[in-house]
Design a protein around this motif. Structure first.
Motif, PDB file in Angstrom:
ATOM      1  N   CYS A 273       0.817  -1.207   0.000  1.00  0.00           N
ATOM      2  CA  CYS A 273       0.000   0.000   0.000  1.00  0.00           C
ATOM      3  C   CYS A 273       0.853   1.260   0.000  1.00  0.00           C
ATOM      4  O   CYS A 273       1.914   1.304   0.636  1.00  0.00           O
ATOM      5  CB  CYS A 273      -0.865  -0.054   1.264  1.00  0.00           C
ATOM      6  N   SER A 274       0.371   2.273  -0.666  1.00  0.00           N
ATOM      7  CA  SER A 274       0.959   3.606  -0.615  1.00  0.00           C
ATOM      8  C   SER A 274       0.828   4.153   0.808  1.00  0.00           C
ATOM      9  O   SER A 274      -0.094   3.786   1.538  1.00  0.00           O
ATOM     10  CB  SER A 274       0.201   4.514  -1.589  1.00  0.00           C
ATOM     11  N   PRO A 275       1.714   5.059   1.210  1.00  0.00           N
ATOM     12  CA  PRO A 275       1.612   5.643   2.550  1.00  0.00           C
ATOM     13  C   PRO A 275       0.525   6.705   2.694  1.00  0.00           C
ATOM     14  O   PRO A 275       0.265   7.180   3.808  1.00  0.00           O
ATOM     15  CB  PRO A 275       2.996   6.259   2.773  1.00  0.00           C
ATOM     16  N   ALA A 276      -0.139   7.088   1.605  1.00  0.00           N
ATOM     17  CA  ALA A 276      -1.187   8.106   1.686  1.00  0.00           C
ATOM     18  C   ALA A 276      -2.324   7.631   2.593  1.00  0.00           C
ATOM     19  O   ALA A 276      -2.660   6.438   2.622  1.00  0.00           O
ATOM     20  CB  ALA A 276      -1.720   8.434   0.294  1.00  0.00           C
ATOM     21  N   THR A 277      -2.920   8.562   3.298  1.00  0.00           N
ATOM     22  CA  THR A 277      -4.007   8.233   4.232  1.00  0.00           C
ATOM     23  C   THR A 277      -5.140   7.510   3.526  1.00  0.00           C
ATOM     24  O   THR A 277      -5.644   6.495   4.023  1.00  0.00           O
ATOM     25  CB  THR A 277      -4.520   9.520   4.917  1.00  0.00           C
ATOM     26  N   ARG A 278      -5.545   7.980   2.359  1.00  0.00           N
ATOM     27  CA  ARG A 278      -6.692   7.385   1.664  1.00  0.00           C
ATOM     28  C   ARG A 278      -6.417   5.947   1.226  1.00  0.00           C
ATOM     29  O   ARG A 278      -7.320   5.124   1.213  1.00  0.00           O
ATOM     30  CB  ARG A 278      -7.129   8.253   0.494  1.00  0.00           C
ATOM     31  N   THR A 279      -5.180   5.636   0.848  1.00  0.00           N
ATOM     32  CA  THR A 279      -4.871   4.254   0.467  1.00  0.00           C
ATOM     33  C   THR A 279      -4.808   3.365   1.701  1.00  0.00           C
ATOM     34  O   THR A 279      -5.279   2.229   1.670  1.00  0.00           O
ATOM     35  CB  THR A 279      -3.546   4.166  -0.320  1.00  0.00           C
ATOM     36  N   GLN A 280      -4.256   3.884   2.781  1.00  0.00           N
ATOM     37  CA  GLN A 280      -4.184   3.084   4.003  1.00  0.00           C
ATOM     38  C   GLN A 280      -5.583   2.823   4.575  1.00  0.00           C
ATOM     39  O   GLN A 280      -5.860   1.716   5.046  1.00  0.00           O
ATOM     40  CB  GLN A 280      -3.300   3.768   5.043  1.00  0.00           C
ATOM     41  N   GLU A 281      -6.463   3.829   4.503  1.00  0.00           N
ATOM     42  CA  GLU A 281      -7.838   3.619   4.976  1.00  0.00           C
ATOM     43  C   GLU A 281      -8.570   2.615   4.085  1.00  0.00           C
ATOM     44  O   GLU A 281      -9.349   1.798   4.575  1.00  0.00           O
ATOM     45  CB  GLU A 281      -8.592   4.945   5.037  1.00  0.00           C
ATOM     46  N   THR A 282      -8.328   2.668   2.782  1.00  0.00           N
ATOM     47  CA  THR A 282      -8.913   1.675   1.869  1.00  0.00           C
ATOM     48  C   THR A 282      -8.373   0.292   2.206  1.00  0.00           C
ATOM     49  O   THR A 282      -9.130  -0.674   2.339  1.00  0.00           O
ATOM     50  CB  THR A 282      -8.596   2.043   0.400  1.00  0.00           C
TER      51      THR A 282
END
Length: 159
Positions: free
Chosen positions: A53-62
């Protein structure tokens, strides 16, 4: 047969004030999209060995919704290379997990849609488009390198 599941993050909030792009969280509808993606993957018997996963918040929440939807026991790796990645970088990320029979990568456009076109059609200008929450499930022969034109598209789904 090696399986590559590419998942674009679900809908995220627009930037707010001084908020960075990487810190944007999912919207309420994005949360529902991520849960729907998890349900779809479970219904199609996805069994990834690892989620990257990417470290971006939206990718981690997904990714969190996917892990929970698939039973909560999925090994997860946060890889900063995925954020704003080119297809070449994404291929390297995938190759770094060559031992995985099935890898699930949660990332961003335009990298993901370009990667799908490159791996399936052999050209990066034939993007299929990947709306938020979309899944592209690819197959690659287990002895083949991940290169242009070497994958077949098993499923393409979006919420």
């Amino acid at each position: 047969m090696r399986q590559i599941i590419l998942l674009r993050h679900a809908h995220a909030e627009p930037p707010d004030g001084d908020q960075t792009d990487a810190s944007r969280p999912l919207t309420d509808s994005g949360i529902c999209e991520a849960m729907a993606a998890a349900e779809w993957l479970k219904a199609h018997e996805a069994e990834p060995d690892v989620l990257v996963c990417s470290p971006a918040t939206r990718t981690q929440e997904t990714a969190q919704r996917i892990v929970m939807g698939l039973g909560g026991n999925l090994s997860t790796v946060i890889d900063p290379r995925i954020y704003e990645a080119t297809p070449a970088t994404l291929i390297q990320v995938l190759e770094d997990h060559v031992d995985a029979d099935c890898i699930l990568l949660v990332g961003h456009n335009p990298g993901l849609e370009t990667l799908v076109a490159l791996l399936t059609d052999g050209a990066s200008d034939q993007g299929r488009g990947m709306p938020p929450g979309a899944i592209a499930w690819l197959h690659v022969d287990s002895d083949a390198a991940i290169e242009p034109g070497t994958a077949s598209l098993r499923h393409f789904w979006w919420p």
